[in-house]
Design a protein around this motif. Sequence first.
Motif, PDB file in Angstrom:
ATOM      1  N   ASN A  89       1.795  -1.119 -12.592  1.00 26.87           N
ATOM      2  CA  ASN A  89       2.303   0.244 -12.384  1.00 26.87           C
ATOM      3  C   ASN A  89       2.923   0.404 -10.999  1.00 26.87           C
ATOM      4  N   LYS A  90       2.316  -0.272 -10.005  1.00 22.26           N
ATOM      5  CA  LYS A  90       2.881  -0.225  -8.653  1.00 22.26           C
ATOM      6  C   LYS A  90       4.262  -0.868  -8.633  1.00 22.26           C
ATOM      7  N   ASN A 140       4.451   3.593  -1.579  1.00 21.99           N
ATOM      8  CA  ASN A 140       5.320   3.750  -2.744  1.00 21.99           C
ATOM      9  C   ASN A 140       6.786   3.680  -2.305  1.00 21.99           C
ATOM     10  N   PHE A 146      -1.948  -3.878 -11.622  1.00 18.36           N
ATOM     11  CA  PHE A 146      -1.008  -3.755 -10.508  1.00 18.36           C
ATOM     12  C   PHE A 146       0.416  -3.480 -10.980  1.00 18.36           C
ATOM     13  N   GLU A 191       6.876   1.213 -10.333  1.00 18.89           N
ATOM     14  CA  GLU A 191       7.319   2.372  -9.559  1.00 18.89           C
ATOM     15  C   GLU A 191       8.547   2.020  -8.720  1.00 18.89           C
ATOM     16  N   HIS A 215       0.815  -1.230   0.000  1.00 13.64           N
ATOM     17  CA  HIS A 215       0.000   0.000   0.000  1.00 13.64           C
ATOM     18  C   HIS A 215       0.841   1.270   0.000  1.00 13.64           C
ATOM     19  N   PHE A 221       1.993  -8.038  -8.784  1.00 11.17           N
ATOM     20  CA  PHE A 221       2.467  -7.077  -9.777  1.00 11.17           C
ATOM     21  C   PHE A 221       2.649  -7.740 -11.135  1.00 11.17           C
TER      22      PHE A 221
END
Length: 648
Positions: free
Chosen positions: A500-501, A170, A498, A504, A168, A492
Amino acid sequence: MKRLLIRHSLTILSVIFLLVNLKISLAFSQNLPQPSVSLNFNFDKIYYSTSDEFILSIRVANNTTQSVKNIRVYFSITEPKKPEEKKIKKVILSRSLYKNKLSPGFTAFEVREKISQLKLREGVYPIKFILKQRGKIVEEINSSLIIVNRLTPPLNFALVLPLEENVHFNSEGIYLDDELVQGCDNNPQLPGIYFLIAQIISLHNSRVNLVFSPILLEQLKDLSDGYKILDGERVKSIPSALRGPSNTKKLLQLLKSLITNQKVEVLFLPYASPSLPSLVKRGWHEDFNQQIKEGEKVARKILELPNKIEGVYPPNLNLDSKSFSLLSGKVKYVVGRSKNLFPYQPVKKNNLLFFPIDLEASSILSQDTSHQLAVQDFLAYLAKIYLSNQINSLVVVDFSDIKPGRLEVLLFSLEKVPWVKARFLREFTNFLPQKIKFVLNPQSESSVEKSYYEKVKKTRELFNLFLDLTMEENPLREKLKRFLLIAENRSFSQAKDFQNKGMEFLQAIQNSVEEDLKKIKVSETKITLASKSGKIPISILNQNNYPLKIRVKVSCAGLSFPKGGAREYTLNPKENILSFPVVAEKYGQLKLSVRLESLNGKLIKTSAIPIASTYLSRLISQIFFTLILLAILLLILRYQLKKGERFK
């Protein structure tokens, strides 16, 4: 946390329902869109002995505001049938209940029968209910009547419940939502993981094999100390004294209490829940080992366990023969899927114990029906195994796909069934396992997964370059390694939404390493070599605040390097001067190529330094001046000789 929140959202309601009724009853109904009429029923007991009388209550609901006509309920009990049998078995008991006019609300029917008069023996008897309106089938429900006399020895049953959660936050440690905090709230209006754990502690004696996600525990610990969350376009700080962090801290204490009270056995997931076969397939054994090592370490530290956690749960139960072999020596046992194993006994290979999951039992519990009906079907399944005399059998059931509120109904029901005994998996680690060959059942990769892992591969190569360059004590290594492990999370890789998470975290690694590599600069100031041999100084600037281990390679057409053109060097912060002995073989303007690479030969950057080799021109000048001087001397000598002859 939304998945956990939804999964356990009926926790309190289901428990209250059971306590208010103050009796053992099962009310069955299909989770279908509400028709004008519907059916539910309940037996007065979960199971019976042959000397009992069963009481069956049938309720037909008129869900409209007007009376409906011509309602009929068919109920039947038939002889047990083996799965491979196609022939319809004998009907032991049947009833047809008719109502010409059904008023709005509920209309009840009751059936009482002595089991001895029906001449039923121990077994699991199929029962069927059919609800008709005007001759048309409205609803059909299948269930089972369970009859068991014997009570010892009980059937061993291991309940495996994974507490898995998404990431949850970044790469900056800022939380993107408050779903996890909401799931930790002890508000009865928002029952989530807090109430799931609370009910296991306070209401049930059943033993649960609880699987902890290290990344979930890390987030709980992080949130309990206060955290930062994205609020629109700004970042908001939440201090530890507020309700959210306070509730999260209470949940962590509740988890520790659960373990202290010996309500659960602890298993752990690999650190960031990756697909283990996917890591092994790509030869990422180091990442595999790190995921296992860090997973156990984080779970043990946060839960304050004195001893090493012995059991691991592969994410999504995905395990192949190679990943199984790599687990040997790291843990004592593992659960998973198998293609050929009889699912009631553990097996051992490479000193690693394997508990096969009973996939059929797990499927029954996750079926799309009411909790009570699913639990009754599940208990009927266990009764069949028990009555088939499976001595010392162990049925291991995975609850990763359990429906909201179903766990509470199951645990409550199991307390009333003495012929099933809940077990911890560790109780079977010293049993003599089967020594047979078994075939694991790994999942194949999708094209989406393969594409994502290609991106992970490129970032992983860049991270390994960073490891080659830096010292072990560099704190940035641990930070970037954690990002890489998190990016390997299977959620992911398996869903585009998912990715994109995950990207990152990969991008954070790339940016960090590439920016630090840009801070290494080679001076390209022109160097003059005035003699045939000498030393060439190379200036390398390290603008990072930590040292780097590099190899410097130089080459130049026109220069030779008597001590070699490569040197390993530790670049300290600021300017570093390296000297290479050279011998000039040409004169004029030359180009010195400088290659910086890691100690493993990975390129960092290249540079070209201009060299002015002037020793030949100086030699020619010296010879020219020497010749001129000799010529002058000769002229002087000649002049003197002529002058001497004149004086004679």
